[in-house]
Design an enzyme around this catalytic site. Sequence first.
Site, PDB file in Angstrom:
ATOM      1  N   SER A 119     -18.098  68.250  16.877  1.00 32.37           N
ATOM      2  CA  SER A 119     -16.877  68.038  16.101  1.00 32.37           C
ATOM      3  C   SER A 119     -16.962  68.858  14.834  1.00 32.37           C
ATOM      4  O   SER A 119     -18.063  69.177  14.357  1.00 32.37           O
ATOM      5  CB  SER A 119     -16.746  66.546  15.742  1.00 32.37           C
ATOM      6  OG  SER A 119     -15.737  66.336  14.775  1.00 32.37           O
ATOM      7  N   TYR A 166     -20.161  58.973  11.058  1.00 33.28           N
ATOM      8  CA  TYR A 166     -19.746  59.857  12.145  1.00 33.28           C
ATOM      9  C   TYR A 166     -20.176  61.295  11.874  1.00 33.28           C
ATOM     10  O   TYR A 166     -20.691  61.978  12.774  1.00 33.28           O
ATOM     11  CB  TYR A 166     -18.230  59.784  12.323  1.00 33.28           C
ATOM     12  CG  TYR A 166     -17.701  60.622  13.461  1.00 33.28           C
ATOM     13  CD1 TYR A 166     -18.125  60.401  14.763  1.00 33.28           C
ATOM     14  CD2 TYR A 166     -16.773  61.638  13.229  1.00 33.28           C
ATOM     15  CE1 TYR A 166     -17.643  61.179  15.817  1.00 33.28           C
ATOM     16  CE2 TYR A 166     -16.284  62.415  14.277  1.00 33.28           C
ATOM     17  CZ  TYR A 166     -16.719  62.178  15.568  1.00 33.28           C
ATOM     18  OH  TYR A 166     -16.241  62.942  16.601  1.00 33.28           O
TER      19      TYR A 166
END
Length: 254
Positions: free
Chosen positions: A138, A151
């Site tokens: 990501s 995250y």
Amino acid sequence: MTAAPTAPDRPLALVTGASSGIGAASARRLAADGYRVVCAARRQERIEVLAAEIGGTALACDVTDAGQVAALAAAVGPSLDLLVNNAGLALGMEPVAEADLDSWQTMYAVNVLGAAAVTKAVLPALVQAHGQIIVMTSTAADLPYEGGAGYCGAKAAERAMTGALRLELYDTDVRIAEICPGMVRTDEFAVNRFDGDATRAAKVYEGVTAPLTAEDVADCVGWVAGRPHHVNIDRLTVRPRAQAAQHKVHRVVG
């Protein structure tokens, strides 16, 4: 758990997290490109429907369960052309001072340890086939943002694993690629992040006329997998045009 079907004239791909979103779209894209696709995820009923649609194989697997990962590798068999390490999730956006550390552990377990476990289990099959590994990280791995420590940290660790793996396997003829999506709107990702709060999830994309779709990212998977064998795409970052950077998004208001 049944074994993946054999068809020597068609390459074999394994996609984790294939029950929805980017994983499901990637399985469809790879099947359209001629792969036999093993669809792996926890939700058996979902991957069975997908496998039936694309002529693939459904293998239930929780990537955090060592026994299930071992069974997945055994079912895949001795030769694997492509692994798409897609299983992952984000949970919460609390600041560090209010962090739910159980959620952090879950994110690390799935995004990092799960990807490492599956890779380790099927690596002999990938080496045998001179295959390829695509890891779905990501743009959250690029830099931290408020509320994203857990995250971002997990995705940065997954990136570090991918980079180390590329160095370790440099003489095996196995290609290692990383795809880093920015803002992607799928049915479940943001809703799961906010514990089912669809209203809060919708605000993530508020005013963004065209975030990426799962199919956009799957297109990247197909392109990376389709490069000539001597070509390795180390890292591919893909964002919607409206997202100039992780923190810089054009939103239409009013």
